[in-house]
Write a protein that holds these residues in place. Structure first.
Motif, PDB file in Angstrom:
ATOM      1  N   LEU A 274       0.516  -0.964  -0.295  1.00 47.33           N
ATOM      2  CA  LEU A 274       0.149   0.037   0.046  1.00 47.33           C
ATOM      3  C   LEU A 274       1.168   1.545   0.056  1.00 47.33           C
ATOM      4  O   LEU A 274       2.114   1.410   1.047  1.00 47.33           O
ATOM      5  N   LEU A 275       0.481   2.344  -0.889  1.00 46.33           N
ATOM      6  CA  LEU A 275       1.092   3.035  -1.114  1.00 46.33           C
ATOM      7  C   LEU A 275       0.386   4.432   0.395  1.00 46.33           C
ATOM      8  O   LEU A 275      -0.794   4.336  -0.241  1.00 46.33           O
ATOM      9  N   ASP A 276       1.432   4.011   1.301  1.00 42.58           N
ATOM     10  CA  ASP A 276      -0.101   5.239   2.237  1.00 42.58           C
ATOM     11  C   ASP A 276       0.209   6.793   2.826  1.00 42.58           C
ATOM     12  O   ASP A 276      -0.730   6.661   3.805  1.00 42.58           O
ATOM     13  N   THR A 277       0.685   7.525   2.425  1.00 40.47           N
ATOM     14  CA  THR A 277       0.504   8.626   2.748  1.00 40.47           C
ATOM     15  C   THR A 277       0.542   9.338   1.406  1.00 40.47           C
ATOM     16  O   THR A 277       1.247   9.456   0.313  1.00 40.47           O
ATOM     17  N   THR A 278      -0.235  10.870   1.620  1.00 41.76           N
ATOM     18  CA  THR A 278      -1.030  11.418   0.324  1.00 41.76           C
ATOM     19  C   THR A 278       0.090  12.609   0.797  1.00 41.76           C
ATOM     20  O   THR A 278       0.019  13.180   2.013  1.00 41.76           O
ATOM     21  N   TYR A 279       0.406  13.260  -0.067  1.00 40.35           N
ATOM     22  CA  TYR A 279       1.858  14.398  -0.673  1.00 40.35           C
ATOM     23  C   TYR A 279       0.875  15.209  -0.454  1.00 40.35           C
ATOM     24  O   TYR A 279       1.081  16.971  -0.470  1.00 40.35           O
ATOM     25  N   PHE A 281      -3.161  16.147   0.214  1.00 45.64           N
ATOM     26  CA  PHE A 281      -3.947  17.370   0.950  1.00 45.64           C
ATOM     27  C   PHE A 281      -3.667  16.696   2.523  1.00 45.64           C
ATOM     28  O   PHE A 281      -2.734  16.099   2.686  1.00 45.64           O
ATOM     29  N   SER A 282      -4.080  17.770   3.809  1.00 46.75           N
ATOM     30  CA  SER A 282      -4.398  17.858   5.088  1.00 46.75           C
ATOM     31  C   SER A 282      -4.967  16.616   5.359  1.00 46.75           C
ATOM     32  O   SER A 282      -6.179  15.873   4.612  1.00 46.75           O
ATOM     33  N   ASP A 283      -4.640  16.383   6.456  1.00 50.36           N
ATOM     34  CA  ASP A 283      -5.249  15.572   7.015  1.00 50.36           C
ATOM     35  C   ASP A 283      -6.523  14.946   7.721  1.00 50.36           C
ATOM     36  O   ASP A 283      -7.624  14.521   7.446  1.00 50.36           O
ATOM     37  N   LYS A 284      -7.123  16.487   7.529  1.00 53.29           N
ATOM     38  CA  LYS A 284      -8.966  16.664   8.280  1.00 53.29           C
ATOM     39  C   LYS A 284      -9.538  16.679   6.454  1.00 53.29           C
ATOM     40  O   LYS A 284     -10.276  15.972   7.037  1.00 53.29           O
ATOM     41  N   LEU A 285      -8.602  16.969   4.870  1.00 54.07           N
ATOM     42  CA  LEU A 285      -9.602  16.245   3.759  1.00 54.07           C
ATOM     43  C   LEU A 285      -9.133  14.864   3.740  1.00 54.07           C
ATOM     44  O   LEU A 285     -10.287  14.323   3.139  1.00 54.07           O
ATOM     45  N   LEU A 286      -8.275  14.092   4.452  1.00 50.23           N
ATOM     46  CA  LEU A 286      -8.322  12.850   4.303  1.00 50.23           C
ATOM     47  C   LEU A 286      -8.959  11.982   4.861  1.00 50.23           C
ATOM     48  O   LEU A 286      -9.561  11.209   4.648  1.00 50.23           O
ATOM     49  N   GLU A 287      -9.254  12.970   6.184  1.00 46.45           N
ATOM     50  CA  GLU A 287     -10.363  12.242   7.430  1.00 46.45           C
ATOM     51  C   GLU A 287     -11.813  11.780   6.718  1.00 46.45           C
ATOM     52  O   GLU A 287     -12.351  10.953   5.883  1.00 46.45           O
ATOM     53  N   VAL A 288     -12.272  13.155   6.269  1.00 43.38           N
ATOM     54  CA  VAL A 288     -13.699  12.779   5.328  1.00 43.38           C
ATOM     55  C   VAL A 288     -13.793  12.426   4.239  1.00 43.38           C
ATOM     56  O   VAL A 288     -14.654  11.067   4.114  1.00 43.38           O
ATOM     57  N   SER A 289     -12.934  11.921   3.023  1.00 47.84           N
ATOM     58  CA  SER A 289     -13.144  11.638   1.746  1.00 47.84           C
ATOM     59  C   SER A 289     -12.623  10.370   1.348  1.00 47.84           C
ATOM     60  O   SER A 289     -13.061   9.602   1.110  1.00 47.84           O
ATOM     61  N   HIS A 307       0.607  14.091   4.838  1.00 48.01           N
ATOM     62  CA  HIS A 307       2.141  14.082   4.949  1.00 48.01           C
ATOM     63  C   HIS A 307       2.578  16.118   5.888  1.00 48.01           C
ATOM     64  O   HIS A 307       2.645  16.327   6.252  1.00 48.01           O
ATOM     65  N   LYS A 308       0.981  16.289   5.480  1.00 49.21           N
ATOM     66  CA  LYS A 308       0.651  17.708   6.186  1.00 49.21           C
ATOM     67  C   LYS A 308      -0.561  17.640   7.596  1.00 49.21           C
ATOM     68  O   LYS A 308      -1.757  16.997   6.675  1.00 49.21           O
ATOM     69  N   SER A 309      -0.623  18.246   8.588  1.00 44.91           N
ATOM     70  CA  SER A 309      -1.228  18.030   9.573  1.00 44.91           C
ATOM     71  C   SER A 309      -1.842  20.057   9.716  1.00 44.91           C
ATOM     72  O   SER A 309      -1.111  20.930  10.289  1.00 44.91           O
ATOM     73  N   VAL A 310      -3.081  19.528   9.980  1.00 42.24           N
ATOM     74  CA  VAL A 310      -3.837  21.062   9.634  1.00 42.24           C
ATOM     75  C   VAL A 310      -4.792  21.265  10.844  1.00 42.24           C
ATOM     76  O   VAL A 310      -5.697  20.576  11.360  1.00 42.24           O
ATOM     77  N   LYS A 311      -5.151  22.514  11.388  1.00 39.86           N
ATOM     78  CA  LYS A 311      -5.657  22.385  12.661  1.00 39.86           C
ATOM     79  C   LYS A 311      -7.220  22.945  12.237  1.00 39.86           C
ATOM     80  O   LYS A 311      -8.388  22.452  12.672  1.00 39.86           O
TER      81      LYS A 311
END
Length: 457
Positions: A274-279, A281-289, A307-311
């Motif tokens: 598995l290629l398990d890292t996205t470069y 978009f952020s963790d917030k968009l990742l969680e929803v999608s 790769h990006k963590s945002v608030k």
């Protein structure tokens, strides 16, 4: 690219033993450019081909007089013109015309009913588009009429689908006759003929390492060609495929998500990584999608990291009348040019004011495209427009013959549309707005329930 470098540096492969296969000319050219930057002159000896070029190469090397690929197979406007001419000629025979009238009086196609005015509709763009879709599917299926009837016999609308087959089969026969008369082939027969040449060992494959990009777009006939190259007696090759079942959105062209989700069963000696890292978009968009796409249990389960963590939350649902305000805000805050993609399910969802917005918002690089066309693209911000009830997911009034022939085994509601919506959302690097005009679609209502989505009334 890293694998090619590894194979060469470890002396596991010579450059001429490597084949890279892409789906389109642009993707193949990008591969070629990257190889040249990385390897210089060595790149010239590596085969980088589209499926189209691969099929042609096999036939050229195995046939004394290789058949020509029909221009109608590659030029869509020529094919449309051919369908129009065929329909005009076909309707000149009263029995044929009456058959269409009888069908349309019971089951309208492209909003046409079987009234007396039908004769003036032979150039109706929607009707011709429908006819082309059916023709393409009959060509891709490559089955005889009886085999197609057996394939659709269990459909609840069998009598209508069988009637559609009766309308379109003469078009398919005329297509085959046209190819034969001109000593030409179409894309599908080129691929299947190439597979036969490889299987019968008329073509001796020079490749030991075959790699396929965007594997989730593969169709059964293309895969058969790849497998025949990999499994050639006395000359076996390894297959390396990169693909994402979450982004399988071309069922209408014959691709089948099962070929990706069941890769392990089809190739029992394979290993899957598995290629398990996205470069992007952020963790917030990742969680929803990720939650959205994995609502369908038939999709492969993956734990993706960002790769990006945002608030701040990165997905917003709001009314379509606020699109101009969103663009205005982005434009006024932009210190450097920001890219914005407006995505719609269809071409006709393009906002009427789009050209004005382009002129007004000079700090934004603004584009509109369909969600299908956006695959592989990215932008700082994405605005999905017209995600209304009946629009996205698109509502199908009827399952037509082409739909019945391409239906996969995934019975989860709107499975393909869900993957398309996922592709649209994940084009954004920073933030995505999902907008609707009057009534939010099931997808939008689902997003509204997610704790990481901002909902503006």
């Amino acid at each position: 690219m890293a694998r090619v470098s590894y194979l060469l540096q470890s002396h596991l492969a010579q450059p001429d033993q490597i084949l890279l296969v892409a789906f389109g000319r642009e993707a193949a050219q990008e591969m070629r450019d990257r190889l040249e930057r990385k390897l210089g002159k060595t790149a010239d000896e590596i085969s980088v081909l589209t499926f189209h070029q691969l099929g042609l190469q096999v036939l050229k090397e195995t046939e004394i007089q290789p058949p020509k690929l029909s221009p109608l197979a590659t030029e869509s406007s020529q094919k449309t013109g051919w369908c129009i001419e065929w329909l005009k000629k076909h309707w000149m025979t009263p029995t044929n015309f009456k058959r269409w009238q009888k069908h349309l009086s019971k089951w309208p196609i492209a909003y046409l009913k079987g009234d007396e005015e039908l004769g003036s509709q032979s150039e109706n763009p929607k009707l011709i588009a429908w006819l082309e879709q059916q023709l393409d599917q009959l060509i891709a299926t490559g089955l005889n009429k009886k085999a197609i009837q057996e394939k659709i016999i269990d459909e609840s609308d069998y009598s209508r689908l069988n009637s559609e087959l009766a309308l379109c089969w003469p078009c398919y026969q005329a297509w085959q006759k046209m190819l034969k008369d001109n000593d030409q082939i179409d894309f599908t027969s080129m691929i299947t003929n190439a597979t036969k040449r490889v299987s019968s060992r008329k073509f001796s494959s020079p490749w030991k390492f075959i790699m396929v990009d965007e594997y989730q777009d593969i169709s059964p006939d293309r895969l058969a060609l790849v497998q025949s190259l990999c499994e050639q007696k006395g000359n076996t090759a390894s297959l390396f495929a990169v693909g994402d079942d979450w982004q399988s959105i071309y069922q209408f062209t014959g691709s089948d998500v099962d070929l990706t989700t069941e890769f392990g069963q089809r190739f029992p000696d394979s290993s899957i990584h598995l290629l398990d890292t996205t470069y992007r978009f952020s963790d917030k968009l990742l969680e929803v999608s990720s939650d959205f796409i994995q609502a369908n249990p038939t999709q492969l389960t993956k734990e993706i990291k960002s790769h990006k963590s945002v608030k701040q939350k990165a997905v917003v649902v709001e009314h379509g009348n606020r699109v101009e305000k969103i663009l205005d805000d982005l434009n006024s805050k932009a210190k450097v040019t920001k890219s914005v993609l407006l995505l719609g399910r269809n071409h006709y969802h393009k906002p009427e004011l789009f050209d004005d917005w382009r002129k007004r918002f000079t700090n934004l690089s603004l584009d509109y495209m369909t969600c299908h066309a956006s695959k592989g693209k990215e932008a700082d911000f994405v605005i999905i427009v017209n995600a209304d009830e009946g629009q996205f997911p698109a509502k199908r009034k009827f399952v037509h013959l082409n739909d019945a022939l391409t239906s996969g085994t995934d019975t989860y509601p709107h499975a393909e549309e869900r993957r398309l919506f996922y592709v649209a959302m994940t084009r954004a690097k920073v933030k995505v707005w999902v907008t609707y005009q009057s009534s939010p679609s099931p997808f939008v209502r689902e997003l509204m329930e997610h704790e990481q989505v901002i909902v503006k009334k």
